[in-house]
Enzyme design. Structure first.
Site, PDB file in Angstrom:
ATOM      1  N   ASP A   1       0.829  -1.210   0.000  1.00  0.00           N
ATOM      2  CA  ASP A   1       0.000   0.000   0.000  1.00  0.00           C
ATOM      3  C   ASP A   1       0.862   1.259   0.000  1.00  0.00           C
ATOM      4  O   ASP A   1       2.078   1.191   0.184  1.00  0.00           O
ATOM      5  CB  ASP A   1      -0.991   0.002   1.183  1.00  0.00           C
ATOM      6  CG  ASP A   1      -0.374  -0.535   2.473  1.00  0.00           C
ATOM      7  OD1 ASP A   1       0.862  -0.506   2.605  1.00  0.00           O
ATOM      8  OD2 ASP A   1      -1.129  -0.982   3.347  1.00  0.00           O
TER       9      ASP A   1
ATOM     10  N   ASN B   1      -8.069  -2.290  13.865  1.00  0.00           N
ATOM     11  CA  ASN B   1      -9.486  -2.478  13.504  1.00  0.00           C
ATOM     12  C   ASN B   1      -9.673  -3.704  12.603  1.00  0.00           C
ATOM     13  O   ASN B   1     -10.728  -3.888  12.023  1.00  0.00           O
ATOM     14  CB  ASN B   1     -10.030  -1.220  12.818  1.00  0.00           C
ATOM     15  CG  ASN B   1      -9.268  -0.891  11.541  1.00  0.00           C
ATOM     16  OD1 ASN B   1      -8.382  -1.633  11.128  1.00  0.00           O
ATOM     17  ND2 ASN B   1      -9.626   0.222  10.908  1.00  0.00           N
TER      18      ASN B   1
ATOM     19  N   HIS C   1      -7.857  -4.339   9.883  1.00  0.00           N
ATOM     20  CA  HIS C   1      -7.520  -4.154   8.470  1.00  0.00           C
ATOM     21  C   HIS C   1      -6.271  -4.945   8.079  1.00  0.00           C
ATOM     22  O   HIS C   1      -5.406  -5.229   8.903  1.00  0.00           O
ATOM     23  CB  HIS C   1      -7.402  -2.665   8.088  1.00  0.00           C
ATOM     24  CG  HIS C   1      -6.195  -1.945   8.590  1.00  0.00           C
ATOM     25  ND1 HIS C   1      -6.182  -0.584   8.826  1.00  0.00           N
ATOM     26  CD2 HIS C   1      -4.936  -2.370   8.887  1.00  0.00           C
ATOM     27  CE1 HIS C   1      -4.980  -0.224   9.232  1.00  0.00           C
ATOM     28  NE2 HIS C   1      -4.213  -1.278   9.281  1.00  0.00           N
TER      29      HIS C   1
ATOM     30  N   GLU D   1      -9.997  -1.337   4.961  1.00  0.00           N
ATOM     31  CA  GLU D   1     -10.610  -0.960   6.229  1.00  0.00           C
ATOM     32  C   GLU D   1     -11.958  -1.674   6.400  1.00  0.00           C
ATOM     33  O   GLU D   1     -12.568  -2.111   5.408  1.00  0.00           O
ATOM     34  CB  GLU D   1     -10.839   0.559   6.257  1.00  0.00           C
ATOM     35  CG  GLU D   1      -9.560   1.406   6.113  1.00  0.00           C
ATOM     36  CD  GLU D   1      -8.710   1.453   7.388  1.00  0.00           C
ATOM     37  OE1 GLU D   1      -8.668   0.476   8.146  1.00  0.00           O
ATOM     38  OE2 GLU D   1      -8.068   2.488   7.601  1.00  0.00           O
TER      39      GLU D   1
END
Ligand code: F6R
Length: 239
Positions: free
Chosen positions: A67, A136, A138, A143
């Site tokens: 990413d 979270n 991810h 996400e």
């Protein structure tokens, strides 16, 4: 899914580096998918150490970066390309032409995502994808949401993710709001996946990911459906 429980961060890093090293030995021209973040730093340090001892050769390896932030110029120390360069690429004999990354400064972000997916396809896919786990759930910057985004795409970063990454920036205001990330399909198409997770503050989310329902609300839970996942963790599983 294989779960390897390491004694501590150093042990986790060595075990993960061993798995990556075995991949490179077995297939010297393999395609590695690599993540950024704090968790893999020890793994990259270990690989560099072995490279310095002539135990691993990256000359034919290709790397696909997982990413990249949108809007942070190339060469800026906050880019993931810079991070991976300073942790690994610049320290080993990986040819620069073998490093692929999404360009977060591209004018047309959708065209850039398509270009990146084609590169991965042309490389024949990823042999081994290294992943960290977000607080979270991810993976990459996929996400939590209502659907699994399949291909490389531009995401609006969750506020929690921005807060977690704010430590690398002068202020929260400077943390990018968007990123380009490999999608779930490209990650799931990797032949092998190596997930590294460190620290008890990720226990809850790791347990959700490994043993909870497969749901886009916990993106890493999709890994339960992959046939060859190894998790190397320390202090993150309470079971
Ligand atoms: C980084 C990435 C993220 C991180 C995750 C964990 O390229 O894709 O998914 O792996 O946010 O980050 P750390 O390791 O900093 O806790």
């Amino acid at each position: 899914m294989k779960i390897i429980r390491a004694r501590d961060y150093r042990d986790m890093s060595r075990k993960a580096a061993n798995i990556i090293s075995a991949q490179v030995i077995l297939r010297p021209n393999c395609v590695l998918g690599l993540c950024s973040g704090e968790t893999p730093i020890g793994t990259y340090q270990q690989l560099v150490e072995w490279y310095d001892k002539d135990d691993i050769d990256f000359s034919a390896v290709k790397v696909v970066c997982l990413d990249e932030y949108v809007g942070v110029p190339a060469g800026d120390p906050h880019t993931f390309r810079y991070f991976l360069g300073s942790c690994l690429f610049d320290c080993v004999n990986l040819p620069s032409g073998n490093i692929f990354y999404p360009d977060g400064m591209a004018q047309d972000l959708q065209a850039e995502c398509d270009r990146y997916d084609h590169i991965i396809e042309d490389l024949g896919g990823i042999d081994l994808q290294l992943l960290g786990l977000g607080y979270n759930g991810h993976i990459g910057f996929n996400e939590p949401g209502s659907a699994f985004e399949k291909t490389t795409h531009c995401v609006r970063l969750a506020e929690g993710t921005r807060r977690a990454n704010a430590r690398y920036f002068d202020s929260m205001h400077d943390v990018p709001t968007q990123a380009l990330t490999l999608g779930i399909k490209s990650i799931m198409q990797a032949k092998k996946i190596l997930l590294i997770v460190s620290g008890e503050d990720k226990s809850y989310v790791l347990e959700q990911a490994l043993f909870g329902p497969v749901t886009p609300r916990v993106p890493a839970s999709i890994l339960q459906l992959h046939p060859d996942v190894t998790v190397v963790e320390h202090d993150a599983l309470r079971l």
